[in-house]
Write a protein that holds these residues in place. Structure first.
Motif, PDB file in Angstrom:
ATOM      1  N   ILE A 126       0.862  -1.222  -0.107  1.00 31.30           N
ATOM      2  CA  ILE A 126      -0.089   0.022  -0.036  1.00 31.30           C
ATOM      3  C   ILE A 126       1.030   1.216  -0.147  1.00 31.30           C
ATOM      4  CG2 ILE A 126      -1.775   1.323   1.248  1.00 31.30           C
ATOM      5  CD1 ILE A 126      -2.871  -1.270   2.323  1.00 31.30           C
ATOM      6  N   LEU A 127       1.846   1.266   0.989  1.00 29.81           N
ATOM      7  CA  LEU A 127       2.744   2.508   0.870  1.00 29.81           C
ATOM      8  C   LEU A 127       3.657   2.806  -0.386  1.00 29.81           C
ATOM      9  CD1 LEU A 127       3.851   2.105   4.776  1.00 29.81           C
ATOM     10  CD2 LEU A 127       2.404   3.771   3.704  1.00 29.81           C
ATOM     11  N   ASP A 129       2.688   2.039  -3.304  1.00 27.08           N
ATOM     12  CA  ASP A 129       1.918   2.952  -4.177  1.00 27.08           C
ATOM     13  C   ASP A 129       1.320   4.377  -3.849  1.00 27.08           C
ATOM     14  OD1 ASP A 129       1.581   0.658  -5.841  1.00 27.08           O
ATOM     15  OD2 ASP A 129      -0.338  -0.114  -4.725  1.00 27.08           O
ATOM     16  N   ILE A 130       1.109   4.618  -2.599  1.00 28.89           N
ATOM     17  CA  ILE A 130       0.710   5.786  -2.076  1.00 28.89           C
ATOM     18  C   ILE A 130       2.055   6.775  -1.984  1.00 28.89           C
ATOM     19  CG2 ILE A 130       0.103   7.112   0.181  1.00 28.89           C
ATOM     20  CD1 ILE A 130      -1.518   4.935   0.799  1.00 28.89           C
ATOM     21  N   LEU A 131       3.146   6.303  -1.730  1.00 30.45           N
ATOM     22  CA  LEU A 131       4.374   7.166  -1.921  1.00 30.45           C
ATOM     23  C   LEU A 131       5.009   7.175  -3.260  1.00 30.45           C
ATOM     24  CD1 LEU A 131       5.596   6.195   1.715  1.00 30.45           C
ATOM     25  CD2 LEU A 131       4.235   8.132   1.096  1.00 30.45           C
ATOM     26  N   SER A 132       4.789   6.641  -4.249  1.00 34.52           N
ATOM     27  CA  SER A 132       5.450   6.348  -5.495  1.00 34.52           C
ATOM     28  C   SER A 132       5.589   8.059  -5.919  1.00 34.52           C
ATOM     29  CB  SER A 132       4.454   5.891  -6.308  1.00 34.52           C
ATOM     30  OG  SER A 132       5.003   6.125  -7.781  1.00 34.52           O
ATOM     31  N   GLY A 136       1.824   8.456  -6.983  1.00 36.42           N
ATOM     32  CA  GLY A 136       1.408   8.226  -5.450  1.00 36.42           C
ATOM     33  C   GLY A 136       0.712   9.381  -5.122  1.00 36.42           C
ATOM     34  N   ILE A 137      -0.435   9.474  -4.273  1.00 34.20           N
ATOM     35  CA  ILE A 137      -1.381  10.328  -4.154  1.00 34.20           C
ATOM     36  C   ILE A 137      -0.429  11.394  -3.186  1.00 34.20           C
ATOM     37  CG2 ILE A 137      -2.308   9.124  -1.852  1.00 34.20           C
ATOM     38  CD1 ILE A 137      -4.713  10.186  -2.379  1.00 34.20           C
ATOM     39  N   VAL A 138       0.446  11.116  -2.341  1.00 35.12           N
ATOM     40  CA  VAL A 138       1.176  12.134  -1.407  1.00 35.12           C
ATOM     41  C   VAL A 138       1.883  13.039  -2.459  1.00 35.12           C
ATOM     42  CG1 VAL A 138       2.943  12.388   0.371  1.00 35.12           C
ATOM     43  CG2 VAL A 138       1.520  10.524   0.383  1.00 35.12           C
ATOM     44  N   GLN A 140       1.258  13.679  -5.424  1.00 33.35           N
ATOM     45  CA  GLN A 140       0.161  14.382  -6.270  1.00 33.35           C
ATOM     46  C   GLN A 140      -0.375  15.648  -5.344  1.00 33.35           C
ATOM     47  OE1 GLN A 140      -2.637  11.767  -7.762  1.00 33.35           O
ATOM     48  NE2 GLN A 140      -1.462  10.694  -9.181  1.00 33.35           N
ATOM     49  N   THR A 166       5.606   6.155   9.166  1.00 36.28           N
ATOM     50  CA  THR A 166       4.734   5.266   8.868  1.00 36.28           C
ATOM     51  C   THR A 166       4.383   3.938   9.939  1.00 36.28           C
ATOM     52  OG1 THR A 166       6.609   3.836   7.590  1.00 36.28           O
ATOM     53  CG2 THR A 166       5.049   5.255   6.360  1.00 36.28           C
TER      54      THR A 166
END
Length: 299
Positions: A126-127, A129-132, A136-138, A140, A166
Motif C-alpha cells: 500500500i505504501l 503505491d501511496i508514496l510513489s 502516488g497520492i502523496v 500528487q 509510517t
C-alpha cells in the motif's frame, strides 16, 4: 483446601501449556545454535563437527566497513520510533478524551487501531503505491503546492523519517488505548474542583490530566529502552532497497543478508548474538528503572 485449589487450577495450567511448549521450541531451543557464532559453520558438518574459530567471527563483524553505519542506523531509527511512539499516542489520547459523543469516539478509536492488525507485507504494498514519486497520492497532493516529487522510499535522506512516520501511523492506535485506560483512572472529582476554581480545560490538562498519566507514561518510556536495537525488521525489509542501504540498513536486515543470502552463518550469528547481548543489558536496565520510577517490575 490447598489440594482442592490446585486441582481447580489444573485447567488453567493446561491452557497455557501450548504457549509454553511453543516458547521452549522457538525461543529456548534455538539458543543452542548461538555456538555457531564461534565456529566456521558448515551446514553439511553440523554444529558438532564444524571448526571452532573462537572470536574470529566477531572480529570480522567489527571490521566490516558498514557495521558502524548499520549500528547507527538501527539506534537512530529505533530512538525516533520510540519518541514518536510516546508523543503521538499521548496527544491523540488527550484529544479523544475531549470528545463528548461516545459513538463517534469509539468509531475514531477503531479506525486508528485497525492498521495495528495489518502485516507489513500488506502495508508495504500500500505504501509503495501511496508514496510513489510518479503516481502516488502523496506526491500528487504536494504537487498542488508546487513541491517537486519526493522519492520517499528511494532517497536515503527521506527514508529513515518515512520509516518512523509510517511505523507511528501503524502502531499509535495501540498506544492511544493504553493512555485512554490511564485517563479513566484519574479521579473525576479533581476536575470538578478545578472547574469550581475557574481552571479552563488547558489548565486542567496541565495540572490534572498529565500528572495523572505520568506513572504510565514513565512506565512506557522506561520499558521502551529495551527496544533501542529493534528498528523493525518486517517494515524495513518490505520497504527498503539497495538505494537506501546507507541510512536504512539495520542490524536485522544485515543479519538476513549475511546469513540467508551470503550463507555466512557464523558471522550472521555473531551479529545477532551481539545485538541480543546489548538488548539483554538494556532490558535489565529498563526493568530496574521501571521499578524505581514507576513501581513496576517483571521479575
Amino acid at each position: 483446601m490447598g489440594m482442592k485449589k490446585k486441582l481447580q487450577e489444573i485447567p488453567l495450567h493446561l491452557m497455557i501449556l501450548p504457549g509454553i511448549i511453543l516458547t521452549v521450541i522457538f525461543s529456548y531451543v534455538p539458543i543452542m545454535g548461538t555456538v555457531i557464532a564461534f565456529q566456521k559453520f558448515v551446514p553439511s558438518k553440523g554444529i558438532f563437527n564444524s571448526k571452532w574459530i573462537g572470536f574470529d567471527n566477531f572480529r570480522y563483524m567489527l571490521d566490516m566497513p558498514n557495521f558502524t553505519s548499520v549500528l547507527w542506523n538501527t539506534i537512530f531509527i529505533a530512538v525516533l520510533k520510540i519518541i514518536a511512539g510516546l508523543i503521538v499516542p499521548i496527544i491523540f489520547a488527550l484529544l479523544l478524551n475531549e470528545l463528548a459523543g461516545a459513538f463517534f469516539k469509539r468509531t475514531i478509536q477503531t479506525i486508528i487501531y485497525f492498521p495495528y492488525f495489518l502485516s507489513w507485507v500488506i502495508l508495504g504494498g500500500i505504501l509503495i503505491d501511496i508514496l510513489s514519486p510518479s503516481s502516488g497520492i502523496v506526491n500528487q497532493f504536494l504537487g498542488v503546492f508546487g513541491i517537486k516529487p519526493i522519492f520517499f522510499l528511494g532517497d536515503d535522506k527521506w527514508f529513515p523519517y518515512t520509516l518512523v512516520l509510517t511505523d507511528t501511523w501503524k502502531t499509535f492506535g495501540y498506544g492511544t488505548i493504553v493512555y485512554l485506560a490511564a485517563l479513566t483512572g484519574i479521579d473525576q472529582s479533581l476536575y470538578e474542583a478545578a472547574t469550581m476554581d475557574g481552571a479552563n480545560r488547558w489548565k486542567q490538562t496541565i495540572h490534572i490530566t498529565l500528572p495523572g498519566m505520568l506513572p504510565i507514561i514513565t512506565l512506557m518510556t522506561v520499558l521502551s529502552l529495551g527496544n533501542v536495537l529493534n528498528a523493525g525488521f518486517e517494515q524495513v525489509f518490505n520497504l527498503y532497497s539497495p538505494m537506501v542501504y546507507s541510512t536504512g540498513d539495520i542490524i536485522d536486515t544485515l543479519v538476513y543478508r549475511i546469513g540467508l543470502v551470503d550463507a555466512q552463518y557464523g558471522v550472521a550469528t555473531a551479529v545477532g548474538l551481539f545485538k541480543s547481548l546489548i538488548s539483554f543489558v538494556l532490558i535489565v536496565l529498563s526493568n530496574k528503572l521501571a521499578n524505581k520510577y514507576a513501581g513496576y517490575r517483571v521479575f
